[in-house]
Motif scaffolding. Structure first.
Motif, PDB file in Angstrom:
ATOM      1  N   PRO A  25       1.121  -1.382   0.318  1.00 18.84           N
ATOM      2  CA  PRO A  25      -0.443   0.474   0.403  1.00 18.84           C
ATOM      3  C   PRO A  25       0.922   1.147   0.081  1.00 18.84           C
ATOM      4  O   PRO A  25       1.034   2.210  -0.562  1.00 18.84           O
ATOM      5  N   GLU A  26       2.076   1.729   0.910  1.00 18.49           N
ATOM      6  CA  GLU A  26       2.593   2.826   0.559  1.00 18.49           C
ATOM      7  C   GLU A  26       3.152   2.718  -0.620  1.00 18.49           C
ATOM      8  O   GLU A  26       3.328   3.717  -1.024  1.00 18.49           O
ATOM      9  N   ALA A  27       4.005   2.025  -1.264  1.00 18.52           N
ATOM     10  CA  ALA A  27       4.893   2.232  -2.335  1.00 18.52           C
ATOM     11  C   ALA A  27       3.855   2.164  -3.381  1.00 18.52           C
ATOM     12  O   ALA A  27       3.969   3.484  -4.161  1.00 18.52           O
ATOM     13  N   LYS A  28       2.662   1.506  -3.495  1.00 17.74           N
ATOM     14  CA  LYS A  28       1.431   2.361  -4.303  1.00 17.74           C
ATOM     15  C   LYS A  28       1.206   3.523  -4.488  1.00 17.74           C
ATOM     16  O   LYS A  28       0.575   4.416  -5.124  1.00 17.74           O
ATOM     17  N   ARG A  29       0.689   4.181  -3.105  1.00 21.65           N
ATOM     18  CA  ARG A  29       0.873   5.516  -2.757  1.00 21.65           C
ATOM     19  C   ARG A  29       1.882   6.460  -3.382  1.00 21.65           C
ATOM     20  O   ARG A  29       1.570   7.607  -3.656  1.00 21.65           O
ATOM     21  N   LYS A  30       2.746   6.205  -3.114  1.00 23.68           N
ATOM     22  CA  LYS A  30       3.629   6.554  -3.355  1.00 23.68           C
ATOM     23  C   LYS A  30       4.352   6.976  -5.065  1.00 23.68           C
ATOM     24  O   LYS A  30       4.993   7.460  -5.972  1.00 23.68           O
ATOM     25  N   ALA A  31       4.036   6.085  -5.585  1.00 19.54           N
ATOM     26  CA  ALA A  31       4.188   5.486  -7.242  1.00 19.54           C
ATOM     27  C   ALA A  31       3.254   6.594  -7.788  1.00 19.54           C
ATOM     28  O   ALA A  31       3.184   7.329  -8.775  1.00 19.54           O
TER      29      ALA A  31
END
Length: 227
Positions: free
Chosen positions: A17-23
């Motif tokens: 989830p965090e990686a998705k938000r940053k992407a």
């Protein structure tokens, strides 16, 4: 401007989830930088509100427009006129400005869009499923109950039966809450017969959905959105 393909490409292979938000935050800025150059714009105006900052700065989750933004930005300035206001205060401002009621009291929608309503990797197929399920949930609940927020989320795959056939289909969660400022929220008390109607509509209208569940978790401990 249509940038759906760009965001799907940026999210390919990402499930955290965090990686998705940053992407999403990175692509969000790059798309706006490109469009701003076409218009000769130098500043970016955002609708960031205080809960976005609290959750991002407190390590709860990185909102795409706060903790998810890239370090290098080509804009001269990012302007956030309501960054110190809670959601209910923003609505008071909208009323004072004379904005229509449908805008003043419009349901929140996540900045990263349906990507945070798909658990795991985001694909075009999953987004299509949850877009249709989300429409059914809003159609069933918004006018009748006036929730603070309601939506559908795609949880993953599960076993089901349709007709005489076993299927391995999607599990959809229905989420409906009441809140004042978005910092806390309580699940909406929906009659069981209405919940079963929603479940029947979703599984009938979307052949790839195997089951539907209703989320009864308050905030806290849960957040309103799933990611």
């Amino acid at each position: 401007m249509h940038a759906e393909d760009e965001f799907l490409d940026a999210l390919k292979g990402i499930s955290d989830p965090e990686a998705k938000r940053k992407a999403i935050g990175e692509r969000f800025i790059r798309v706006f930088e490109r469009e701003a150059k076409k218009q000769g714009a130098k500043c970016l105006l955002q609708g960031t509100i205080y809960p976005d900052r609290i959750e991002s700065e407190g390590g709860i989750k990185s909102h795409h427009n706060v903790g998810g933004m890239p370090l290098h930005i080509e804009f001269t300035r990012v302007i956030e006129p309501i960054r110190d206001l809670y959601k209910d205060e923003v609505r008071e401002v909208a009323g004072a400005l004379g904005l229509p009621k449908e805008i003043q009291h419009r349901m929140p929608f996540p900045g990263p869009g349906l990507a945070v309503r798909v658990l795991g990797e985001v694909t075009r197929e999953k987004v299509a499923v949850i877009r249709e399920a989300n429409w059914i949930v809003e159609d069933e609940l918004v006018e009748k109950y006036r929730p603070w927020q309601c939506f559908a989320a795609l949880l993953g795959l599960g076993t089901g039966v349709k007709g005489d056939n076993r299927i391995h289909g999607w599990i959809v969660a229905v989420r409906a809450v009441n809140s004042r400022d978005g910092m806390t929220a309580d699940p909406l008390n929906i009659p069981f017969d209405h919940l079963t109607k929603i479940g029947s509509r979703i599984t009938a209208d979307i052949p790839s959905v195997a089951r539907v569940v209703y989320d009864i978790t308050a905030k806290p401990p849960a957040t309103i959105e799933y990611e």
